[in-house]
Design an enzyme around this catalytic site. Structure first.
Site, mmCIF file in Angstrom:
data_model
loop_
_atom_site.group_PDB
_atom_site.id
_atom_site.type_symbol
_atom_site.label_atom_id
_atom_site.label_comp_id
_atom_site.label_asym_id
_atom_site.label_seq_id
_atom_site.Cartn_x
_atom_site.Cartn_y
_atom_site.Cartn_z
ATOM 1 N N ALA A 252 0.814 -1.222 0.000
ATOM 2 C CA ALA A 252 0.000 0.000 0.000
ATOM 3 C C ALA A 252 0.845 1.269 0.000
ATOM 4 O O ALA A 252 0.315 2.369 0.067
ATOM 5 C CB ALA A 252 -0.913 -0.004 1.235
ATOM 6 N N ASP A 253 2.158 1.128 -0.093
ATOM 7 C CA ASP A 253 3.033 2.284 0.062
ATOM 8 C C ASP A 253 2.882 3.303 -1.071
ATOM 9 O O ASP A 253 3.024 2.970 -2.246
ATOM 10 C CB ASP A 253 4.487 1.801 0.108
ATOM 11 C CG ASP A 253 5.436 2.935 0.403
ATOM 12 O OD1 ASP A 253 5.510 3.318 1.580
ATOM 13 O OD2 ASP A 253 6.063 3.457 -0.533
ATOM 14 N N VAL A 254 2.640 4.539 -0.688
ATOM 15 C CA VAL A 254 2.436 5.605 -1.676
ATOM 16 C C VAL A 254 3.712 5.876 -2.482
ATOM 17 O O VAL A 254 3.649 6.180 -3.674
ATOM 18 C CB VAL A 254 1.959 6.894 -0.973
ATOM 19 C CG1 VAL A 254 1.879 8.049 -1.946
ATOM 20 C CG2 VAL A 254 0.614 6.664 -0.337
ATOM 21 N N LEU A 256 5.994 3.673 -3.288
ATOM 22 C CA LEU A 256 6.061 2.588 -4.273
ATOM 23 C C LEU A 256 5.134 2.899 -5.451
ATOM 24 O O LEU A 256 5.513 2.751 -6.608
ATOM 25 C CB LEU A 256 5.665 1.270 -3.599
ATOM 26 C CG LEU A 256 5.534 0.048 -4.494
ATOM 27 C CD1 LEU A 256 6.897 -0.363 -5.048
ATOM 28 C CD2 LEU A 256 4.894 -1.111 -3.737
ATOM 29 N N TRP A 294 12.047 3.029 -4.514
ATOM 30 C CA TRP A 294 12.077 4.234 -3.674
ATOM 31 C C TRP A 294 13.269 5.113 -4.058
ATOM 32 O O TRP A 294 13.175 6.323 -4.142
ATOM 33 C CB TRP A 294 12.193 3.854 -2.196
ATOM 34 C CG TRP A 294 10.915 3.410 -1.563
ATOM 35 C CD1 TRP A 294 9.648 3.505 -2.075
ATOM 36 C CD2 TRP A 294 10.778 2.795 -0.272
ATOM 37 N NE1 TRP A 294 8.745 2.981 -1.190
ATOM 38 C CE2 TRP A 294 9.403 2.543 -0.080
ATOM 39 C CE3 TRP A 294 11.672 2.433 0.732
ATOM 40 C CZ2 TRP A 294 8.909 1.949 1.087
ATOM 41 C CZ3 TRP A 294 11.178 1.839 1.888
ATOM 42 C CH2 TRP A 294 9.812 1.605 2.058
#
Length: 298
Positions: A252-254, A256, A294
């Site tokens: 769910a990482d923004v 990423l 990232w």
DNA sequence: TGCCAGGGATTCT
DNA sequence: AGAATCCATGGC
């Protein structure tokens, strides 16, 4: 790897593909970072080891990282623990060959792996720090997250001054658990985050949660998800940054999402379903895929 | 200035 | 189980 030791310094050998400069790019990503300082090619950091404050300085020499102790000659135990910390921090014991082989045939990873070759997953070896940082970073922009961490560290950490600069340790769970809720709120943490951090400090101060035991759990993710405030993203973030799980994947990482959007030249961010499909090939190396992506945002 | 930010818990279908 | 809703606050 056996450290080379002299009276003046200690060296830890580094893998052939280790790229110190790339690691420094990651470490230097925020000007607000206060848990270490980068001075040209040096990284200087303060740790608390068995109650004693130990300042060390890191430089890169061919085939190794050199550790020096600018303030005090360390005890053998302190040297040993600093070496272990650095191996953990710079991810020196993972063989990345499998990741690089997989990335060769992956259209998304191939370019970033070529660009940032030798970058490791720079870790957060301290479990309390990793958990608190994950909580702090939830649903706020990274700049503000660093502001919160800076306030937290400079309110409750220990420090020494060296060459006119102050170096800080991350606060202990024992210090934080004793704080009133209002003191954390005063840092401008939200009420929820203040509760979460106090809860984590409590289980760590009592020893109910500790890194060594967590690493022996057959299902680390489930154990982490039992902690209030830790959802799928935070659990996988901590597994990736603290527990060296190469298959951890903060889906769910923004960051990423934004990196994939840029790499794929998309107009919008990919959906979770699309990411699941894109990443099918990354199996076992999701943490490294995420970390390299990232890096592409810096 | 309104949308967004390295989500998670809680409440509603 | 899966989908909305609230939480809260600063950055840009």
């Amino acid at each position: 790897m056996k450290p080379i030791q002299s009276t003046r310094y200690t060296e830890i050998s580094t893998p052939a593909d280790f790229n110190y400069e790339e690691c420094l790019v990651h470490l230097g990503r925020s000007s607000q970072e206060n848990l270490y300082r980068i001075k040209e090619d040096k990284v200087i950091k303060l740790l608390k080891i068995d109650g004693e404050l130990v300042l060390f300085q890191l430089t890169s020499v061919p085939g190794a990282l050199r550790i020096e102790f600018p303030l005090n000659a360390p005890t053998p135990n302190e040297t040993k623990q600093v070496v272990a910390y650095i191996e953990d921090w710079f991810d020196l014991t993972t063989d990345l060959q499998g990741f690089y082989e997989m990335a060769e045939t992956d259209p998304i990873l191939n370019p970033v792996v070529q660009q940032y070759f030798g970058l490791r997953v720079i870790g957060v070896p301290d479990l309390f720090e990793a958990l608190v940082w994950a909580i702090m970073g939830q649903q706020i922009n990274l700049t503000f997250a660093y502001t919160l961490k800076k306030r937290f560290v400079e309110s409750y950490g220990d420090s020494v001054v060296y060459e006119g600069e102050t170096y800080w340790t991350f606060p202990d769970p024992e210090t934080i658990v004793a704080l009133p809720f209002a003191d954390l709120r005063a840092l401008q943490l939200t009420g929820r985050k203040s509760e979460y951090i106090l809860g984590i400090a409590a289980v760590m101060a009592t020893g109910d949660l500790d890194k060594k035991r967590l690493l022996q759990e057959p299902d680390m993710e489930s154990k982490l998800l039992e902690i209030r405030g830790v959802g799928a993203w935070s659990a996988n973030y901590v597994m990736m940054k603290c527990l060296h799980d190469a298959s951890a994947f903060p889906l769910a990482d923004v960051g990423l999402h934004n990196a994939l959007k840029a790499q794929l030249d998309m107009e919008r961010k990919p959906t979770l379903a699309e990411i699941t499909e894109l990443s099918a090939n990354w199996s076992g190396w999701e943490a490294y895929a995420t970390f390299y992506l990232w890096r592409s945002l810096l």
